[in-house]
Scaffold this motif. Structure first.
Motif, mmCIF file in Angstrom:
data_model
loop_
_atom_site.group_PDB
_atom_site.id
_atom_site.type_symbol
_atom_site.label_atom_id
_atom_site.label_comp_id
_atom_site.label_asym_id
_atom_site.label_seq_id
_atom_site.Cartn_x
_atom_site.Cartn_y
_atom_site.Cartn_z
ATOM 1 N N SER A 290 6.354 -15.250 -27.642
ATOM 2 C CA SER A 290 5.144 -15.766 -27.341
ATOM 3 C C SER A 290 4.812 -15.800 -25.841
ATOM 4 O O SER A 290 5.953 -15.630 -25.226
ATOM 5 C CB SER A 290 5.161 -17.106 -27.927
ATOM 6 O OG SER A 290 6.008 -17.923 -27.168
ATOM 7 N N GLY A 291 3.548 -16.139 -25.541
ATOM 8 C CA GLY A 291 3.241 -16.202 -23.832
ATOM 9 C C GLY A 291 2.862 -14.821 -23.410
ATOM 10 O O GLY A 291 2.634 -14.161 -24.356
ATOM 11 N N GLU A 292 2.427 -14.990 -22.241
ATOM 12 C CA GLU A 292 1.780 -13.511 -21.562
ATOM 13 C C GLU A 292 2.273 -13.402 -20.258
ATOM 14 O O GLU A 292 2.745 -14.350 -19.535
ATOM 15 C CB GLU A 292 0.447 -13.603 -21.712
ATOM 16 C CG GLU A 292 -0.235 -14.388 -20.986
ATOM 17 C CD GLU A 292 -1.893 -14.621 -21.030
ATOM 18 O OE1 GLU A 292 -2.378 -13.828 -22.117
ATOM 19 O OE2 GLU A 292 -2.370 -15.275 -20.365
ATOM 20 N N VAL A 293 2.279 -11.943 -19.667
ATOM 21 C CA VAL A 293 2.509 -11.636 -18.450
ATOM 22 C C VAL A 293 1.270 -10.933 -17.831
ATOM 23 O O VAL A 293 0.497 -10.119 -18.583
ATOM 24 C CB VAL A 293 3.601 -10.736 -18.409
ATOM 25 C CG1 VAL A 293 4.095 -10.090 -17.046
ATOM 26 C CG2 VAL A 293 4.931 -11.235 -18.974
ATOM 27 N N THR B 277 -4.908 -12.411 -5.090
ATOM 28 C CA THR B 277 -3.706 -12.476 -4.436
ATOM 29 C C THR B 277 -2.488 -12.741 -5.259
ATOM 30 O O THR B 277 -1.223 -12.587 -4.930
ATOM 31 C CB THR B 277 -3.740 -13.558 -3.146
ATOM 32 O OG1 THR B 277 -4.177 -14.892 -4.144
ATOM 33 C CG2 THR B 277 -4.681 -13.245 -2.367
ATOM 34 N N SER B 278 -2.642 -13.302 -6.506
ATOM 35 C CA SER B 278 -1.518 -13.408 -7.518
ATOM 36 C C SER B 278 -1.280 -11.990 -8.148
ATOM 37 O O SER B 278 -2.110 -11.198 -8.676
ATOM 38 C CB SER B 278 -1.938 -14.334 -8.438
ATOM 39 O OG SER B 278 -1.857 -13.754 -9.765
ATOM 40 N N MET B 279 -0.118 -11.866 -7.871
ATOM 41 C CA MET B 279 0.511 -10.342 -8.431
ATOM 42 C C MET B 279 0.892 -10.538 -9.659
ATOM 43 O O MET B 279 0.766 -9.628 -10.267
ATOM 44 C CB MET B 279 1.808 -10.044 -7.396
ATOM 45 C CG MET B 279 2.331 -8.655 -7.318
ATOM 46 S SD MET B 279 1.207 -7.575 -6.601
ATOM 47 C CE MET B 279 1.257 -6.268 -7.918
ATOM 48 N N LEU B 280 1.912 -11.349 -10.124
ATOM 49 C CA LEU B 280 2.224 -11.638 -11.477
ATOM 50 C C LEU B 280 2.238 -13.065 -11.779
ATOM 51 O O LEU B 280 2.627 -13.927 -11.190
ATOM 52 C CB LEU B 280 3.553 -11.091 -11.613
ATOM 53 C CG LEU B 280 4.255 -11.025 -12.721
ATOM 54 C CD1 LEU B 280 5.478 -10.046 -13.005
ATOM 55 C CD2 LEU B 280 5.377 -12.325 -12.936
ATOM 56 N N THR B 281 1.645 -13.341 -13.167
ATOM 57 C CA THR B 281 1.694 -14.526 -13.581
ATOM 58 C C THR B 281 2.339 -14.621 -15.080
ATOM 59 O O THR B 281 2.033 -13.564 -15.769
ATOM 60 C CB THR B 281 0.304 -15.209 -13.794
ATOM 61 O OG1 THR B 281 -0.369 -14.928 -12.620
ATOM 62 C CG2 THR B 281 0.071 -16.609 -14.183
ATOM 63 N N SER C 24 9.721 -20.708 -22.513
ATOM 64 C CA SER C 24 8.459 -21.462 -21.935
ATOM 65 C C SER C 24 8.316 -21.225 -20.447
ATOM 66 O O SER C 24 8.051 -22.213 -20.048
ATOM 67 C CB SER C 24 8.302 -22.660 -22.429
ATOM 68 O OG SER C 24 6.824 -22.930 -22.452
ATOM 69 N N LEU C 25 8.312 -20.066 -19.874
ATOM 70 C CA LEU C 25 8.706 -19.991 -18.441
ATOM 71 C C LEU C 25 7.159 -19.759 -17.871
ATOM 72 O O LEU C 25 6.358 -19.012 -18.396
ATOM 73 C CB LEU C 25 9.405 -18.483 -18.118
ATOM 74 C CG LEU C 25 10.847 -18.361 -18.499
ATOM 75 C CD1 LEU C 25 11.544 -17.213 -18.327
ATOM 76 C CD2 LEU C 25 11.836 -19.440 -17.924
ATOM 77 N N ASP C 26 6.924 -20.493 -16.825
ATOM 78 C CA ASP C 26 5.533 -20.407 -16.238
ATOM 79 C C ASP C 26 5.622 -20.404 -14.666
ATOM 80 O O ASP C 26 6.442 -21.084 -14.183
ATOM 81 C CB ASP C 26 4.969 -21.914 -16.481
ATOM 82 C CG ASP C 26 4.316 -21.898 -17.848
ATOM 83 O OD1 ASP C 26 3.467 -21.390 -18.046
ATOM 84 O OD2 ASP C 26 4.606 -22.810 -18.499
ATOM 85 N N PHE C 27 5.257 -19.249 -14.106
ATOM 86 C CA PHE C 27 5.486 -19.107 -12.603
ATOM 87 C C PHE C 27 4.461 -18.058 -12.415
ATOM 88 O O PHE C 27 4.059 -17.325 -13.006
ATOM 89 C CB PHE C 27 6.709 -18.871 -12.220
ATOM 90 C CG PHE C 27 7.411 -17.657 -13.006
ATOM 91 C CD1 PHE C 27 7.083 -16.379 -12.361
ATOM 92 C CD2 PHE C 27 8.204 -17.820 -13.915
ATOM 93 C CE1 PHE C 27 7.560 -15.357 -12.962
ATOM 94 C CE2 PHE C 27 8.559 -16.377 -14.498
ATOM 95 C CZ PHE C 27 8.587 -15.235 -13.798
ATOM 96 N N THR C 28 4.041 -18.070 -11.097
ATOM 97 C CA THR C 28 3.049 -17.276 -10.381
ATOM 98 C C THR C 28 3.503 -16.636 -9.214
ATOM 99 O O THR C 28 4.313 -17.547 -8.630
ATOM 100 C CB THR C 28 1.645 -17.851 -10.312
ATOM 101 O OG1 THR C 28 1.167 -18.187 -11.446
ATOM 102 C CG2 THR C 28 0.856 -16.747 -9.487
ATOM 103 N N ILE C 29 3.602 -15.443 -8.884
ATOM 104 C CA ILE C 29 4.192 -14.502 -7.800
ATOM 105 C C ILE C 29 3.053 -14.177 -7.023
ATOM 106 O O ILE C 29 2.030 -13.520 -7.645
ATOM 107 C CB ILE C 29 5.279 -13.787 -8.171
ATOM 108 C CG1 ILE C 29 6.418 -14.494 -8.594
ATOM 109 C CG2 ILE C 29 5.562 -12.917 -6.987
ATOM 110 C CD1 ILE C 29 7.405 -13.617 -9.335
#
Lengths: 234, 337
Positions: free
Chosen positions: B79-82, B23-27, B43-48
């Motif tokens: 850095s980080g991931e989508v 159900t998570s579309m984007l993290t 350092s953005l963190d969110f789940t849509i």
């Protein structure tokens, strides 16, 4: 890749560049063939191909200058980057479209060996070698032009730089013989487009020449991919 | 249920793609973009989740467009991931991008193409089948109301129509996630209304991330807000929760029949009112009061009833009781100033 290929091919003929290129190429080709072969009563197709290359290195940058420069200037690369298509696919699609436009013009010149065959015997392998060599050589030139187009937003700068680099690669041959002596000279000569192209005009399919042009093409396509990948900007 | 039916159900559950259960579309995880010494996204963190309509807010230069470009794979993060619908944008960008339709701030359109050619190109890039392309172009053109413009060259179109063509190309292939960067920027009021209606109609079938400077638009369309400041996420909640959370001075505005002196005396007797302002109303015979509340309206007993009965008992009827929460603009300025 197919979508980019079709779009680029169409763009050549909606922006007039394709028509202008083909007109100029065929006009000059016709002139060289008429004066070098027909009026001189010369049945050797090598004469035509030896002269046409200097025209080709002048015309190829006209085809390649807009490939990435325009996309960067109009910010349309953002569309391609957001689509499910690889950067390799985009680069190869553009490369093949440009090569296709060149081959359209070259296909018309197939009439020349037929005309020569009407007047006397023509060596099939020499004709084949010249066409094969020309396609390999132009592939490398297009890949270099494509790479330079990826470096700048300005089409004129892309065209002038491409022409300069191609001319330099063409003249390396004489530089290797006259300016740099010894082993370095041989190495410089080896890098010349002319050195490898010349054998094809005699109908000799030297694998070294084939590998040289294919490597040069692949190398600059990879460089283009790296530049475009690195130039992703906000 | 027959034994074979149970078996069939088990098999059908097993062969459903993993995405079906997701159900998570984007993290976005620790998503960072750095240009030299400047950190555009920090350092953005969110789940849509599927079906959400998320508003991305922030002042100019807050990092909204950079974030959107990273989410769509247009620029790689430092850095980080989508993760889009289970696909990692860094590892499998082609699969991840299949789920995304992107409308950048300036729609990327080829001036020398007709609208039809532009949309056909996008349909080909999205690998739609030959038979499907024309019907899909018909559908999106109808949706954004550009059917009459299909043969027009892009260079001849107005800003509003270009924006619509950009929207149409984002919708081709019906991607589950739509990312719209300032979709109403530069449009006239009628076009803004049309675009807002369109976005509202898309809510049913798409998960949407939208950035805008027009806060009224965001509050009318979005179910969740992400507010950015200097590349950092400073708020992540629904517009209502955001209003309540920042309602430090949650207030009630009242219009009461009676003199200011009398009203002040009555309201002073009500417990839970730390601050009170009463002044004469423009309406003759009435007073206007502004009452600050302890902890807002949601906590404990509804103080409006207490105030109402206290005033009624003193024969000072309240003809208006209105909650005056801070507006989204006030919260936005408070968070991003």
């Amino acid at each position: 890749m197919r979508a980019v290929y079709i779009k680029e091919l169409r763009a050549y003929f909606t922006s007039m560049i394709g028509y202008i290129y083909l007109s100029v190429f065929l006009l000059i080709s016709g002139y060289i063939f008429s004066t070098g072969n027909l009026m001189s009563q010369n049945g050797d197709i090598k004469t035509y191909f030896a002269s046409i290359f200097s025209i080709v290195i002048f015309l190829v940058p006209i085809l390649t200058m807009r490939l990435f420069s325009e996309e960067r200037k109009l910010r349309t690369l953002q569309l391609l980057f957001s689509m499910p298509v690889s950067i390799g696919g985009i680069v190869v699609g553009k490369f093949l479209a440009t090569l296709s436009v060149f081959c359209m013009g070259l296909a018309v010149t197939l009439l020349y060996p037929l005309i020569l065959a009407w007047f006397g015997p023509v060596e099939g392998m020499v004709v084949l070698g010249n066409y094969f060599g020309m396609i390999l050589l132009v592939s490398a030139c297009i890949a270099i032009g494509l790479f330079i187009s990826a470096l700048t937003e300005n089409q004129i700068i892309a065209a002038v730089l491409s022409y300069s680099v191609l001319l330099a690669l063409w003249l390396l041959d004489s530089a290797g013989q006259d300016i740099v002596k010894g082993l370095p000279g041989k190495f410089v000569s080896y890098l010349s487009l002319n050195t490898h192209y010349r054998e094809f005009t005699y109908g000799i399919f030297n694998p070294a020449g084939i590998v040289f042009f294919l490597t040069l093409t692949a190398l600059f396509l990879v460089f283009s991919i790296m530049v475009i990948d690195g130039r992703k900007t906000a | 249920m027959q034994k074979t039916d149970i078996l069939t159900e088990q098999i059908s559950l097993q062969i459903l793609p993993l995405e079906y259960y997701n159900t998570s579309m984007l993290t976005a995880s620790r998503l960072t973009k750095q240009y030299g010494n400047v950190i555009s996204a920090n350092s953005l963190d969110f789940t849509i989740q599927k079906g959400e309509v998320v508003g991305l807010l922030g002042a100019n230069g807050a990092g909204k467009s950079t974030t959107m470009n990273m989410l769509t794979g247009c620029i790689p993060p430092s850095s980080g991931e989508v993760i889009v619908f289970g696909s990692n944008m860094g590892e499998d960008p082609i699969q991840a991008k299949r789920h995304i339709g992107y409308l950048p701030e300036i729609p990327p359109l080829y001036a020398d193409m007709s609208v039809n050619e532009q949309l056909m190109f996008v349909a080909q890039l999205r690998s739609l089948g030959k038979g499907q392309r024309n019907s899909e172009i018909d559908r999106v053109c109808e949706l954004v109301n550009i059917t009459d413009m299909r043969k027009r060259m892009i260079k001849q179109l107005s800003k509003g129509y270009r924006q619509r063509v950009g929207m149409a190309q984002a919708l081709i292939g019906s991607p589950q996630l739509l990312i719209l960067d300032e979709p109403t920027a530069g449009l006239d009021p009628k076009q803004i209304m049309d675009m807002r209606q369109l976005i509202l109609s898309l809510k049913e079938q798409h998960t949407i991330i939208i950035s805008s400077h027009i806060l009224a638009e965001i509050s009318s369309v979005c179910t969740r807000l992400l507010i950015m400041k200097n590349g950092k996420l400073v708020a992540d909640s629904s517009p209502e929760q955001l209003g309540n959370a920042h309602a430090g001075g949650n207030q009630l505005a009242l219009r009461i029949k009676g003199s200011t002196q009398r009203v002040r005396t009555v309201l002073a007797t009500v417990r839970g009112i730390p601050e009170l302002q009463v002044e004469e109303s423009p309406e003759p015979g009435y007073s206007d009061a502004v009452v600050s509340l302890e902890g807002g309206l949601e906590t404990g007993m509804d103080i409006r009833e207490t105030i109402f009965f206290a005033l009624a008992g003193a024969s000072c009827p309240a003809v208006m009781i209105k909650s005056t929460k801070p507006t989204l603009e006030e919260i936005f300025i408070r968070l991003t100033a």
